[in-house]
Write a protein that holds these residues in place. Structure first.
Motif, mmCIF file in Angstrom:
data_model
loop_
_atom_site.group_PDB
_atom_site.id
_atom_site.type_symbol
_atom_site.label_atom_id
_atom_site.label_comp_id
_atom_site.label_asym_id
_atom_site.label_seq_id
_atom_site.Cartn_x
_atom_site.Cartn_y
_atom_site.Cartn_z
ATOM 1 N N ASP B 87 -7.366 -9.559 -1.969
ATOM 2 C CA ASP B 87 -6.533 -10.660 -1.471
ATOM 3 C C ASP B 87 -5.182 -10.761 -2.182
ATOM 4 N N VAL B 88 -4.837 -9.760 -2.993
ATOM 5 C CA VAL B 88 -3.537 -9.781 -3.651
ATOM 6 C C VAL B 88 -2.470 -9.267 -2.660
ATOM 7 N N THR B 89 -1.307 -9.896 -2.690
ATOM 8 C CA THR B 89 -0.211 -9.474 -1.813
ATOM 9 C C THR B 89 0.574 -8.356 -2.497
ATOM 10 N N VAL B 90 0.647 -7.200 -1.846
ATOM 11 C CA VAL B 90 1.374 -6.073 -2.435
ATOM 12 C C VAL B 90 2.665 -5.835 -1.650
ATOM 13 N N LEU B 91 3.780 -5.830 -2.360
ATOM 14 C CA LEU B 91 5.096 -5.654 -1.754
ATOM 15 C C LEU B 91 5.761 -4.420 -2.357
ATOM 16 N N ILE B 92 6.622 -3.762 -1.575
ATOM 17 C CA ILE B 92 7.421 -2.656 -2.131
ATOM 18 C C ILE B 92 8.886 -2.934 -1.869
ATOM 19 N N GLY B 93 9.702 -2.559 -2.827
ATOM 20 C CA GLY B 93 11.140 -2.544 -2.618
ATOM 21 C C GLY B 93 11.668 -1.209 -3.066
ATOM 22 N N GLY B 94 12.752 -0.750 -2.448
ATOM 23 C CA GLY B 94 13.352 0.508 -2.897
ATOM 24 C C GLY B 94 13.890 1.343 -1.771
ATOM 25 N N ILE B 95 13.901 2.651 -2.009
ATOM 26 C CA ILE B 95 14.405 3.605 -1.015
ATOM 27 C C ILE B 95 13.190 4.116 -0.234
ATOM 28 N N ILE B 96 12.973 3.539 0.939
ATOM 29 C CA ILE B 96 11.782 3.868 1.739
ATOM 30 C C ILE B 96 12.250 4.233 3.152
ATOM 31 N N PRO B 97 12.027 5.471 3.585
ATOM 32 C CA PRO B 97 12.442 5.832 4.945
ATOM 33 C C PRO B 97 11.719 4.984 5.999
ATOM 34 N N GLU B 98 12.458 4.600 7.028
ATOM 35 C CA GLU B 98 11.940 3.782 8.132
ATOM 36 C C GLU B 98 10.615 4.350 8.671
ATOM 37 N N ILE B 109 0.027 -2.726 2.600
ATOM 38 C CA ILE B 109 1.260 -3.238 1.977
ATOM 39 C C ILE B 109 1.764 -4.386 2.859
ATOM 40 N N ALA B 110 1.977 -5.550 2.260
ATOM 41 C CA ALA B 110 2.321 -6.729 3.058
ATOM 42 C C ALA B 110 3.738 -6.646 3.617
ATOM 43 N N GLU B 111 4.659 -6.116 2.822
ATOM 44 C CA GLU B 111 6.029 -6.016 3.308
ATOM 45 C C GLU B 111 6.794 -4.972 2.513
ATOM 46 N N VAL B 112 7.781 -4.359 3.191
ATOM 47 C CA VAL B 112 8.650 -3.378 2.560
ATOM 48 C C VAL B 112 10.066 -3.943 2.572
ATOM 49 N N PHE B 113 10.637 -4.160 1.404
ATOM 50 C CA PHE B 113 11.986 -4.721 1.314
ATOM 51 C C PHE B 113 12.982 -3.593 1.029
ATOM 52 N N LEU B 114 13.941 -3.456 1.918
ATOM 53 C CA LEU B 114 14.900 -2.356 1.827
ATOM 54 C C LEU B 114 16.142 -2.796 1.046
ATOM 55 N N PRO B 115 16.988 -1.830 0.657
ATOM 56 C CA PRO B 115 18.236 -2.195 -0.024
ATOM 57 C C PRO B 115 19.011 -3.203 0.832
ATOM 58 N N GLY B 116 19.595 -4.195 0.181
ATOM 59 C CA GLY B 116 20.363 -5.197 0.911
ATOM 60 C C GLY B 116 19.594 -6.487 1.138
#
Lengths: 569, 137
Positions: B87-98, B109-116
Motif C-alpha cells: 500500500d505504499v505509493t511509489v513515484l518516479i521522477g527523472g529522465i523517463i521515455p514516454e 508505479i503510481a505516477e511518473v513525473f517528468l522534467p518541468g
C-alpha cells in the motif's frame, strides 16, 4: 529560505552606491526616462539573470569608472586574455566541434563516431556508461540495468580496441569523459594508440579526470579525496613526460552548473579546483610551467547570453592572474585558459522538445562569443533519452550554421568594450574571487568539500531556482507558460542485449587471457598503490594483459578505501 | 490531535550520482510539512525496500536519470510485494521515455513525473493520494 542565508550566498555587488552618472546621463534620467516610466512603468520590479544576478536598466561609462582597458581588456592572444587566447581567434581556426557520444556496446559507439566524423565533426568525445564511470565491469551485479545506457560500456582493452576500430588515433583528437577510473581508461587508450602505431608524443585529446567536481556535484567518485588526488597528480606528471600534447585533465564547471549552481559559483568552484590541482603538482616537485600549459577547462553554456559571455571572459582574466601572481608561472601558455563548452543539459525541456534546438543555438552562440576552443551542442531529445542519430545531426548542424552563416567568427571578441559586457565581466570576476578567498580561508577545496561548503551553496541555488520557476518569476517556454498538449517524440531505446553480449565478451576474455599474468600485474599495481610510485606505468602493464577495469579498480579499492558522502539536502 | 505527518522516502537507486532533483524534491516536500528521509546515493532496490519498511513511509520517491528505471523499478516493486508493503505509493521522477511510462504504471508505479513538473504538483499528488488511501487503513 531565511534572509541570513540569502545574504551569505548571493554575491550581490554594491556597485549602485558608488556609481556616479555623467551630467548627460543624469539629465536623460530626469527628462526622458522618468516621464516614460510615469506613463508606463517597468514590467517587473527586478531584472535578473538566470542565476538571479541583478541587471541594471542601462550601462554607461559611469559603470566603467575604474576600468582600465589596457589592464583589464588588453588584446586578443595577450594577457589578461579577456578578448581570447589567440591573436586571430576564429579567423585563423574555428573551434573544434566535438559531440559527446556513446551508448550500447563499443561496436555501436564506433559506428556513431564514424558517422559523426563523416558528417564533418572534427573531434571525438566519448561518453561512458555508469558501470564504467564507477569502475565496475559490465557483468558486476551493481551494473544490472545500467550497461550501455547512458554511454558506452568499456570493461577492458578489448572493448577499447573495438571502440576505435578504423579510427586512426594519430589523426583524430579524443576527449574522454571519465573521472575516478580516468587513469586506467587512459592507459587503455594509450595501449590502442601504441597498437595502431601512433606516436605518444604527437597524439592529442583530453581526459576529464577532474575528481574534485565529482565530490562537489556529479558524485561519481570511488576513492576518498587523498588517494584520488594522488592518481590525478600521477596522470598529470606522466602526461607531461610522455604524452605532451594530451590534456591530462579538464577542470570542469559544467557539472557544477548542471547541479544547480549560479554562473559565479560555477566559475569560482572550477577555478579553485584548478588551484588545488596545481598545488598538488607543485607538492609533487613539478615545475609549474612543465604542466600548466596542458591544464584545460570545461564550462557550461547556459541560457543567460550575456552572463555566460562575461563568465568566459572573467575566467580567462582570473586564471592568468592566478598563474602569474599566485604560482609565478613564466610561460604565457601557462597563463592562457583554454576551455571546452557544452550547452546546458539542465535547460532542455521535455515539453515541446523542438524548442530545445533554439535554446541550444543561443547557448552555443554565447560560448562562441565567449571564445571557446571546442564545443558540444546538446540534442533536442535529451530530456527524454540519449539522442537519436537525427537529433544528434541537428545539434552538430547548429554549430556549423553558427560557424559558417552567422558572421560571428569574423572578428575577435565582438563584445569587447561594451559597457554592459565589460561591467558584467568585472562583477562576475569579483563574485568568483570572493568565493575563491572564502575557500582559501577554509583551507582549500578538499577541506571545503569535507565541510560541505560548495555542496550546500549549490543545493541552495538549485532550490531558489526551482522556487522561481514554480512561482513563475522565471518563465520557461512550454513548461510554465505557453503550454500545449502534445504527442510524444521518437527516442533512442537501448535494450538489455548489450548487457548480455558484454557478459559473454567478458567471459571469453577471462578464458582467453593469461590469468596468472593478470594476477601478477594487479599485484604489482596494488603494491605500487601502497607506496609512492607513479601508477600510470603499472596501469599500462595491467591493461595490456587484459585485466578488466573492474579488476583494476578493485585492486586500488583495497589500499585506498571507498568514499561515502554525507548527503546535504 | 495534530494530523499525522506524511512520511516520504526519497531515494537515488542505481549508480547515477545526479542528485539535484532528489535534493530539490526532498526540500520542497519538507517545506510542505512532510517528514522526508533521503537515502543518499547509490541505493540498491534491496536497500530502498528495507529503508521503506523500517521508516514505515507512506510514499517512496525515486529519482532516476540513467535509463535504468525499468530494471530498478521492477526489482523494487517485487521486493515491496514480498515484504507485504503493497500500500505504499511509489513515484518516479527523472529522465523517463514516454514509451516506458505505461509499463511502469502496470507494475504499480503510481505516477511518473517528468522534467518541468512543479514541486507543488508533486506535493498535491502525494496529499491527495495519501488522503484517498492512507496506509494501513
Amino acid at each position: 529560505m531565511t534572509d541570513k542565508k540569502a545574504r551569505k550566498t548571493a554575491s550581490v555587488p554594491a556597485f549602485k552606491a558608488s556609481r556616479k552618472p555623467s551630467p548627460s546621463e543624469s539629465a536623460w534620467e530626469e527628462n526622458t526616462l522618468k516621464p516614460a516610466l510615469a506613463k508606463s512603468p517597468d514590467r517587473v520590479a527586478d531584472f535578473t539573470t538566470v542565476s538571479s544576478y541583478p541587471i541594471r536598466r542601462l550601462y554607461t561609462d559611469a559603470d566603467l569608472a575604474n576600468w582600465n582597458p589596457d589592464r583589464d581588456l588588453g588584446d586578443p592572444g595577450a594577457p589578461p586574455y579577456t578578448r581570447g587566447i589567440h591573436p586571430a581567434m576564429y579567423r585563423e581556426r574555428r573551434w573544434t566541434m566535438r559531440q559527446f557520444a556513446g551508448f550500447g556496446s563499443a561496436d555501436d559507439t564506433n559506428r556513431r563516431f564514424r558517422y559523426l566524423l563523416s558528417k564533418g565533426q572534427t573531434g571525438i568525445s566519448v561518453a561512458f556508461d555508469l558501470p564504467t564511470l564507477m569502475g565496475y565491469d559490465s557483468d558486476h551485479p551493481l551494473a544490472e540495468g545500467e550497461v550501455g545506457k547512458c554511454g558506452v560500456a568499456i570493461s577492458s582493452l578489448a572493448d577499447m580496441e573495438a571502440l576505435f576500430d578504423h579510427i586512426p588515433l594519430a589523426d583524430v583528437t579524443t576527449s574522454m569523459t571519465i573521472n575516478s577510473p580516468a587513469a586506467p581508461i587512459w592507459a587503455m587508450y594509450l595501449a590502442v594508440a601504441e597498437k595502431q602505431g601512433a606516436d605518444w608524443r604527437t597524439i592529442s585529446g583530453t581526459l576529464q579526470n577532474d575528481i574534485l567536481k565529482e565530490y562537489i556535484a556529479q558524485k561519481e567518485y570511488i576513492y576518498p579525496p587523498g588517494p584520488s588526488l594522488r592518481i590525478v597528480t600521477d596522470t598529470i606528471e606522466f602526461g607531461a613526460k610522455h604524452i605532451p600534447k594530451f590534456n591530462p585533465i579538464s577542470i570542469s564547471g559544467y557539472h557544477i552548473r548542471e547541479a544547480g549552481s549560479t554562473a559565479i559559483q560555477e566559475l569560482a568552484f572550477t577555478l579553485r579546483d584548478g588551484i588545488e590541482y596545481v598545488e598538488h603538482c607543485l607538492r609533487r616537485g613539478m615545475q609549474v610551467d612543465d604542466f600548466a600549459p596542458r591544464l584545460s577547462f570545461f564550462f557550461n553554456a547556459h541560457n543567460d547570453f550575456f552572463e555566460e559571455i562575461a563568465k568566459y571572459r572573467a575566467a580567462r582574466r582570473i586564471w592568468q592572474s592566478v598563474m602569474r601572481e599566485r604560482f609565478g608561472a613564466k610561460n604565457p601558455r601557462s597563463w592562457a585558459l583554454r576551455f571546452h563548452a557544452q550547452t546546458a543539459g539542465c535547460s532542455l525541456t521535455a515539453q515541446q522538445p523542438y524548442n530545445n534546438v533554439v535554446r541550444t543555438a543561443v547557448q552555443a552562440l554565447a560560448a562562441v562569443l565567449g571564445g571557446t576552443q571546442s564545443l558540444h551542442t546538446n540534442s533536442l531529445d535529451e530530456a527524454w533519452a540519449l539522442p537519436t542519430e537525427s537529433a544528434a545531426t541537428i545539434a552538430l548542424r547548429t554549430q556549423q550554421i553558427i560557424a559558417h552563416e552567422s558572421g560571428v567568427t569574423n572578428t575577435a571578441d565582438p563584445f569587447g568594450g561594451s559597457y554592459f559586457v565589460e561591467t558584467l565581466t568585472n562583477e562576475v570576476e569579483r563574485g568568483a574571487r570572493d568565493y575563491i578567498e572564502t575557500i582559501d580561508a577554509l583551507g582549500g577545496m578538499v577541506a571545503a568539500i569535507e565541510r560541505g561548503f560548495p555542496q550546500r551553496e549549490i543545493a541552495d541555488a538549485a532550490y531558489r531556482y526551482q522556487v522561481a520557476i514554480d512561482r513563475k518569476e522565471k518563465i520557461i517556454v512550454g513548461v510554465n507558460d505557453y503550454v500545449v498538449v502534445e504527442k510524444p517524440i521518437e527516442t533512442l531505446h537501448i535494450d538489455e542485449t548489450v548487457a548480455r553480449s558484454q557478459s559473454d565478451r567478458l567471459r571469453k576474455l577471462r578464458a582467453d587471457r593469461s590469468n596468472a599474468e593478470v594476477d601478477r600485474r594487479l599485484n604489482s599495481l596494488r603494491h605500487a598503490a601502497a607506496g609512492t610510485d607513479n601508477l600510470m606505468p603499472h596501469l599500462f602493464d595491467a591493461v595490456k594483459a587484459y585485466a578488466t577495469l573492474g579488476e583494476i579498480c578493485d585492486a586500488l579499492r583495497q589500499p585506498f578505501g571507498v568514499y561515502q558522502e554525507v548527503a546535504i539536502t | 490531535m495534530p494530523e499525522k505527518k506524511i512520511r516520504v522516502l526519497i531515494a537515488k537507486p542505481g549508480l547515477d550520482g545526479h542528485d539535484r532533483g532528489a535534493k530539490v524534491i526532498a526540500r520542497a516536500l519538507r517545506d510542505a510539512g512532510m517528514e522526508v528521509i533521503y537515502t543518499g546515493l547509490r541505493q540498491t532496490p534491496e536497500m530502498i525496500a528495507s529503508a521503506a519498511v523500517q521508516e514505515d513511509v507512506d510514499v517512496i520517491g525515486l529519482s532516476i536519470l540513467s535509463g535504468a528505471h525499468n530494471t530498478l523499478c521492477a526489482r523494487l516493486m517485487e521486493l515491496l510485494h514480498a515484504k507485504g508493503m503493497t500500500d505504499v505509493t511509489v513515484l518516479i521522477g527523472g529522465i523517463i521515455p514516454e514509451a516506458d511510462i505505461a509499463d511502469l504504471k502496470k507494475i504499480g508505479i503510481a505516477e511518473v513525473f517528468l522534467p518541468g513538473t512543479t514541486t507543488q504538483a508533486i506535493v498535491d499528488f502525494i496529499r491527495q493520494r495519501v488522503a484517498a488511501a492512507p496506509r494501513g487503513a
